[in-house]
Design a protein around this motif. Structure first.
Motif, PDB file in Angstrom:
ATOM      1  N   SER A  48       0.432  -1.133   0.060  1.00  0.00           N
ATOM      2  CA  SER A  48       0.112   0.015   0.078  1.00  0.00           C
ATOM      3  C   SER A  48       0.880   1.250   0.165  1.00  0.00           C
ATOM      4  CB  SER A  48      -0.803   0.128   1.187  1.00  0.00           C
ATOM      5  OG  SER A  48      -0.193  -0.047   2.433  1.00  0.00           O
ATOM      6  N   HIS A  49       0.200   2.435  -0.573  1.00  0.00           N
ATOM      7  CA  HIS A  49       0.974   3.722  -0.464  1.00  0.00           C
ATOM      8  C   HIS A  49      -0.375   4.552   0.265  1.00  0.00           C
ATOM      9  CE1 HIS A  49       3.957   3.352  -3.914  1.00  0.00           C
ATOM     10  NE2 HIS A  49       4.231   2.609  -2.970  1.00  0.00           N
ATOM     11  N   ARG A  50       0.125   5.358   0.926  1.00  0.00           N
ATOM     12  CA  ARG A  50      -0.610   6.220   1.814  1.00  0.00           C
ATOM     13  C   ARG A  50      -0.298   7.614   1.582  1.00  0.00           C
ATOM     14  NH1 ARG A  50      -1.796   2.304   6.909  1.00  0.00           N
ATOM     15  NH2 ARG A  50      -3.055   0.859   5.949  1.00  0.00           N
ATOM     16  N   TYR A  51      -0.939   8.652   1.346  1.00  0.00           N
ATOM     17  CA  TYR A  51      -0.658   9.996   1.122  1.00  0.00           C
ATOM     18  C   TYR A  51      -1.639  10.954   1.862  1.00  0.00           C
ATOM     19  CZ  TYR A  51       2.280   8.798  -2.860  1.00  0.00           C
ATOM     20  OH  TYR A  51       3.293   8.138  -3.542  1.00  0.00           O
ATOM     21  N   ARG A  52      -0.936  12.024   2.410  1.00  0.00           N
ATOM     22  CA  ARG A  52      -1.706  13.193   3.104  1.00  0.00           C
ATOM     23  C   ARG A  52      -1.406  14.283   1.842  1.00  0.00           C
ATOM     24  NH1 ARG A  52      -3.538  15.226   8.144  1.00  0.00           N
ATOM     25  NH2 ARG A  52      -3.699  17.551   8.009  1.00  0.00           N
ATOM     26  N   VAL A  53      -2.561  14.627   0.932  1.00  0.00           N
ATOM     27  CA  VAL A  53      -2.530  15.801   0.134  1.00  0.00           C
ATOM     28  C   VAL A  53      -2.940  17.144   0.721  1.00  0.00           C
ATOM     29  CG1 VAL A  53      -3.196  16.344  -2.220  1.00  0.00           C
ATOM     30  CG2 VAL A  53      -2.805  13.921  -1.597  1.00  0.00           C
ATOM     31  N   THR A  54      -2.329  18.091   0.652  1.00  0.00           N
ATOM     32  CA  THR A  54      -2.595  19.427   1.242  1.00  0.00           C
ATOM     33  C   THR A  54      -2.786  20.431   0.076  1.00  0.00           C
ATOM     34  OG1 THR A  54      -1.889  18.572   3.298  1.00  0.00           O
ATOM     35  CG2 THR A  54      -2.576  20.839   3.081  1.00  0.00           C
ATOM     36  N   PHE A  55      -3.800  21.092  -0.294  1.00  0.00           N
ATOM     37  CA  PHE A  55      -3.778  22.280  -0.972  1.00  0.00           C
ATOM     38  C   PHE A  55      -4.000  23.545  -0.011  1.00  0.00           C
ATOM     39  CE2 PHE A  55      -5.726  18.938  -3.981  1.00  0.00           C
ATOM     40  CZ  PHE A  55      -5.119  19.173  -4.948  1.00  0.00           C
ATOM     41  N   ALA A  67     -10.249  22.749  -5.322  1.00  0.00           N
ATOM     42  CA  ALA A  67      -9.068  21.862  -5.841  1.00  0.00           C
ATOM     43  C   ALA A  67      -9.390  20.430  -5.224  1.00  0.00           C
ATOM     44  CB  ALA A  67      -7.743  22.323  -5.400  1.00  0.00           C
ATOM     45  N   LEU A  68      -9.504  20.399  -3.890  1.00  0.00           N
ATOM     46  CA  LEU A  68      -9.552  19.025  -3.273  1.00  0.00           C
ATOM     47  C   LEU A  68     -10.499  18.130  -3.947  1.00  0.00           C
ATOM     48  CD1 LEU A  68      -8.408  17.150  -0.993  1.00  0.00           C
ATOM     49  CD2 LEU A  68     -10.208  18.022   0.251  1.00  0.00           C
ATOM     50  N   GLY A  69     -11.681  19.059  -4.140  1.00  0.00           N
ATOM     51  CA  GLY A  69     -13.090  18.158  -4.649  1.00  0.00           C
ATOM     52  C   GLY A  69     -12.586  17.753  -6.113  1.00  0.00           C
ATOM     53  N   ARG A  70     -12.008  18.417  -7.017  1.00  0.00           N
ATOM     54  CA  ARG A  70     -11.610  18.117  -8.276  1.00  0.00           C
ATOM     55  C   ARG A  70     -10.661  16.993  -8.123  1.00  0.00           C
ATOM     56  NH1 ARG A  70     -11.302  23.849  -9.416  1.00  0.00           N
ATOM     57  NH2 ARG A  70     -12.727  24.561 -11.130  1.00  0.00           N
ATOM     58  N   ALA A  71      -9.812  16.819  -7.343  1.00  0.00           N
ATOM     59  CA  ALA A  71      -8.827  15.780  -7.110  1.00  0.00           C
ATOM     60  C   ALA A  71      -9.417  14.427  -7.021  1.00  0.00           C
ATOM     61  CB  ALA A  71      -7.550  16.432  -6.298  1.00  0.00           C
ATOM     62  N   ASP A 117      -0.879   4.914  -8.106  1.00  0.00           N
ATOM     63  CA  ASP A 117      -0.283   6.054  -7.552  1.00  0.00           C
ATOM     64  C   ASP A 117      -0.325   7.212  -8.556  1.00  0.00           C
ATOM     65  OD1 ASP A 117       1.845   7.999  -6.537  1.00  0.00           O
ATOM     66  OD2 ASP A 117       2.289   6.443  -5.216  1.00  0.00           O
ATOM     67  N   LYS A 118       0.353   6.729  -9.572  1.00  0.00           N
ATOM     68  CA  LYS A 118       0.608   7.842 -10.767  1.00  0.00           C
ATOM     69  C   LYS A 118      -0.784   8.455 -11.173  1.00  0.00           C
ATOM     70  CE  LYS A 118       2.436   8.717 -15.215  1.00  0.00           C
ATOM     71  NZ  LYS A 118       1.284   9.431 -15.740  1.00  0.00           N
ATOM     72  N   LEU A 119      -1.921   7.882 -11.080  1.00  0.00           N
ATOM     73  CA  LEU A 119      -3.268   8.284 -11.485  1.00  0.00           C
ATOM     74  C   LEU A 119      -3.649   9.506 -10.113  1.00  0.00           C
ATOM     75  CD1 LEU A 119      -5.424   5.184 -12.367  1.00  0.00           C
ATOM     76  CD2 LEU A 119      -4.327   7.092 -13.956  1.00  0.00           C
ATOM     77  N   LEU A 120      -3.197   9.231  -9.092  1.00  0.00           N
ATOM     78  CA  LEU A 120      -3.323  10.353  -7.804  1.00  0.00           C
ATOM     79  C   LEU A 120      -2.455  11.548  -8.200  1.00  0.00           C
ATOM     80  CD1 LEU A 120      -4.692  11.030  -5.072  1.00  0.00           C
ATOM     81  CD2 LEU A 120      -2.200  10.059  -4.064  1.00  0.00           C
ATOM     82  N   GLN A 121      -1.287  11.040  -8.435  1.00  0.00           N
ATOM     83  CA  GLN A 121      -0.360  12.428  -8.801  1.00  0.00           C
ATOM     84  C   GLN A 121      -1.083  13.183  -9.886  1.00  0.00           C
ATOM     85  OE1 GLN A 121       1.724  12.753  -6.703  1.00  0.00           O
ATOM     86  NE2 GLN A 121       1.648  10.494  -5.681  1.00  0.00           N
ATOM     87  N   ASP A 122      -1.259  12.600 -10.792  1.00  0.00           N
ATOM     88  CA  ASP A 122      -1.861  13.389 -12.197  1.00  0.00           C
ATOM     89  C   ASP A 122      -3.248  14.160 -11.735  1.00  0.00           C
ATOM     90  OD1 ASP A 122       0.142  12.221 -13.831  1.00  0.00           O
ATOM     91  OD2 ASP A 122      -1.064  10.626 -14.674  1.00  0.00           O
ATOM     92  N   ALA A 123      -3.875  13.357 -10.894  1.00  0.00           N
ATOM     93  CA  ALA A 123      -5.284  14.139 -10.612  1.00  0.00           C
ATOM     94  C   ALA A 123      -4.967  15.374  -9.702  1.00  0.00           C
ATOM     95  CB  ALA A 123      -6.146  12.968  -9.770  1.00  0.00           C
ATOM     96  N   VAL A 124      -3.990  15.214  -8.826  1.00  0.00           N
ATOM     97  CA  VAL A 124      -3.866  16.318  -8.027  1.00  0.00           C
ATOM     98  C   VAL A 124      -3.140  17.525  -8.763  1.00  0.00           C
ATOM     99  CG1 VAL A 124      -2.306  17.029  -6.157  1.00  0.00           C
ATOM    100  CG2 VAL A 124      -3.522  14.772  -5.833  1.00  0.00           C
ATOM    101  N   GLN A 125      -2.350  17.299  -9.840  1.00  0.00           N
ATOM    102  CA  GLN A 125      -1.858  18.402 -10.365  1.00  0.00           C
ATOM    103  C   GLN A 125      -2.809  18.982 -11.425  1.00  0.00           C
ATOM    104  OE1 GLN A 125       0.973  19.655 -10.091  1.00  0.00           O
ATOM    105  NE2 GLN A 125       1.450  18.128  -8.198  1.00  0.00           N
ATOM    106  N   ARG A 126      -3.828  18.018 -11.875  1.00  0.00           N
ATOM    107  CA  ARG A 126      -4.694  18.827 -12.905  1.00  0.00           C
ATOM    108  C   ARG A 126      -5.744  19.574 -12.104  1.00  0.00           C
ATOM    109  NH1 ARG A 126      -9.213  14.813 -16.001  1.00  0.00           N
ATOM    110  NH2 ARG A 126     -10.459  16.843 -17.043  1.00  0.00           N
ATOM    111  N   ALA A 127      -5.992  19.145 -10.879  1.00  0.00           N
ATOM    112  CA  ALA A 127      -7.025  19.803 -10.021  1.00  0.00           C
ATOM    113  C   ALA A 127      -6.359  21.194  -9.672  1.00  0.00           C
ATOM    114  CB  ALA A 127      -7.347  18.949  -8.743  1.00  0.00           C
ATOM    115  N   LEU A 128      -4.930  21.290  -9.294  1.00  0.00           N
ATOM    116  CA  LEU A 128      -4.269  22.394  -9.165  1.00  0.00           C
ATOM    117  C   LEU A 128      -4.388  23.399 -10.051  1.00  0.00           C
ATOM    118  CD1 LEU A 128      -2.350  23.785  -6.925  1.00  0.00           C
ATOM    119  CD2 LEU A 128      -0.484  22.672  -8.097  1.00  0.00           C
TER     120      LEU A 128
END
Length: 436
Positions: free
Chosen positions: A227-234, A253-257, A314-325
Motif C-alpha cells: 500500500s501507499h498512503r498520502y496526505r495531500v494538502t492544497f 481543488a481537493l474536490g476536483r482531485a 499512485d500515478k493516477l493520484l499524482q496526475d489528478a492532484v496536479q490537474r486539479a491544482l
C-alpha cells in the motif's frame, strides 16, 4: 450547532465487489513430508507436556491478556505497554530482554546452534485507538469487550505463554528465538517497528518470521498486500467568503482531485490483473462557513499485492492532484496561486511466498492436525517486510473468537484459545528445531 472542521469519510472507492476474505485460498492438505514431520514433533513427550502446560496456563494467559489490554498503546505512544511487556518477558525466563531504538520489545532465547539461525515469534504492541480511549475490559457473559483486545493484544499473551511453556520444560532449540512485541503496525505507524528489525539497527539477521495477528487459527497470511498512503494538502491565502471572493479555493481543488482520481482509478481497477483498491479516508480544512479556506487536505490509501498495480494507481493520484491544482489556479480571479503538498505517510511493500515453502507447509500441517482446514491469505501485516525481502514469513491467528476489530466494541471470546497458543508453539519449534 457546532462547526465541523474535520470530516471523516468512509466512502470506500473500492474497485472490486469482493472483500479481503474473498481472497482466501483453500490450502488443501499439507505435503506428506511436512505432515509427517509435524505429526512426529507433536508426538514428542516434551511437546505433549508443553501442550498440557499451555492448557494449564490458560487462566494466566487470559490474565496477562487483560492486564496488557488495559494499558493504553495508542499510535506512537506504546512505551508504557512496552515497558510492562519487557518485564513480563524477563520474568518468563528469556535470556536477555531490551527495548530497541524505536520501542520494540525484544527477548532473546539462545539456541544451541551458535546463532546460525534466528526465528522470530511476534505480536504488535500498538492499537489503532487514539490517546484517551477507554480501554477498560468489559465482561458480558463469556465475551470480553475492549478496544484492541483482539487486535493485537491477544497475540502478546500468546507469545508470552509460548515462552513460558518452553521455559517450564526446558525445551532447547537449535536456532535462537526472538520473542518480540513491535510498535507501529497500525495505521500511520507504517510498520516502523518491523522495518527497524530488518534494518542495520535491528537485532541481527532474521531467518524466519512468524507474526501473530488476528484470531482465526485457520488463516495463514503468506502474501503481502502492498500500500501507499498520502496526505495531500492544497494551500492558499484564504480570506472572507465575500470580501476576498475570487481567490483560489483549496476545497475546490481537493474536490476536483478526488473526482479525477476516483474516475481514473475506477477504470484502472477494471483492467484485468491483480486486485487494486483505493480510498479517500479522511478530509479536513477550513475555519468557517463564510471563509475561504487557507488549506484543504485528505488522506488516501491504495493497495494491491502487485507492485506495478500500486505504482499505476499512485500515478493516477499524482496526475489528478496536479490537474486539479492547475484548473483551480486558472479559474481564480485574484491572489496568489494555490500550492499543493503531497506527502507519503505510508509505504508497505507487497510480495508473495510460494505455498510450498517449508514454513508455510508446516503451518498448514499444524492447522490440519488441529482439526481445521487452512486457508492461504493476502494481508497487510508485519509480515509484509520479510515477505518483500523473500524471507520465510507468515502471519497466523491467536485462536479464540473475535470481532469488530478497530471498533470501540471490539471483542474476543476464549473459545479454546489455548489451541492457538499450541499451534504457535508447534510452528515455532518446527522452524527453530528442538536441540538433540
Amino acid at each position: 450547532m457546532s462547526k465541523i472542521r474535520k470530516v471523516t469519510l468512509s466512502f470506500s472507492l473500492m474497485t472490486a465487489s469482493l472483500g479481503l476474505l474473498a481472497q482466501d485460498r483453500p490450502a488443501g492438505n499439507a505435503d506428506k513430508k511436512y505432515l509427517a514431520e509435524i505429526t512426529a514433533l507433536k508426538e514428542q513427550v516434551i511437546v505433549k507436556k508443553a501442550f498440557q502446560t499451555i492448557v494449564d496456563l490458560d487462566p494466566q494467559t487470559l490474565s496477562d491478556h487483560l492486564l496488557l489490554t488495559e494499558i493504553p498503546a495508542p499510535p506512537y505512544k506504546e512505551m508504557v505497554r512496552a515497558k510492562k511487556y519487557a518485564e513480563m518477558l524477563k520474568a518468563a525466563g528469556a535470556d536477555t530482554v531490551w527495548i530497541d531504538n524505536v520501542g520494540n520489545v525484544i527477548a532473546r532465547r539462545k539456541g544451541k546452534g551458535g546463532g546460525k539461525k534466528t526465528v522470530v515469534l511476534e505480536g504488535h504492541l500498538d492499537t489503532v485507538f487514539p490517546e484517551g480511549t477507554d480501554v477498560t475490559v468489559k465482561h458480558r457473559g463469556d465475551t470480553l469487550y475492549a478496544p484492541g483486545i483482539a487486535d493485537d493484544t491477544r497475540a502478546l499473551a500468546v507469545v508470552l505463554t509460548v515462552l513460558k511453556a518452553m521455559e517450564k520444560h526446558s525445551i532447547e532449540t537449535e536456532a535462537d528465538v526472538l520473542f518480540i512485541g513491535t510498535v507501529g503496525e497500525e495505521g500511520q505507524g507504517d510498520l516502523r517497528g518491523v522495518k527497524n528489525l530488518f534494518s542495520n539497527k535491528g537485532p541481527g539477521k532474521i531467518d524466519t518470521y512468524i507474526a501473530v495477528d488476528g484470531w482465526r487459527r485457520e488463516h495463514i497470511t503468506h502474501r503481502a498486500l502492498g500500500s501507499h498512503r498520502y496526505r495531500v494538502t492544497f494551500k492558499g491565502p484564504g480570506g472572507h467568503s465575500s470580501g476576498a471572493f475570487g481567490l483560489g479555493n483549496p476545497h475546490n481543488a481537493l474536490g476536483r482531485a478526488i473526482h479525477y482520481w476516483s474516475v481514473a482509478a475506477d477504470s484502472f481497477s477494471r483492467v484485468p490483473g491483480a486486485r487494486v483498491t483505493y480510498n479517500v479516508g479522511v478530509i479536513g480544512g477550513g475555519t468557517s462557513v463564510n471563509s475561504i479556506p487557507f488549506e484543504s487536505w485528505m488522506e488516501v490509501d491504495m493497495r494491491s499485492e502487485n507492485p506495478e498495480r500500486v505504482a499505476g494507481i499512485d500515478k493516477l493520484l499524482q496526475d489528478a492532484v496536479q490537474r486539479a491544482l492547475a484548473e483551480e489556479n486558472k479559474m481564480k480571479r485574484a491572489g496568489a496561486d494555490l500550492t499543493v503538498d503531497v506527502k507519503l505517510i505510508g509505504d508497505r511493500p507487497p510480495g508473495a511466498l510460494d505455498p510450498s515453502l517449508p514454513l508455510i507447509q508446516r503451518a498448514i500441517a499444524a492447522i490440519q492436525l488441529g482439526g481445521d482446514t487452512a486457508s492461504l491469505r493476502v494481508g497487510s501485516t508485519n509480515s509484509n517486510i520479510p515477505i518483500s525481502k523473500n524471507i520465510p514469513a507468515i502471519t497466523i491467528g491467536t485462536g479464540g473468537q473475535g470481532g469488530n476489530a478497530h471498533a470501540l466494541d471490539e471483542w474476543w471470546m476464549n473459545d479454546k484459545g489455548y489451541l492457538g497458543v499450541q499451534e504457535a508453539l508447534l510452528i515455532l519449534l518446527a522452524e527453530a528445531g528442538i536441540a538433540k
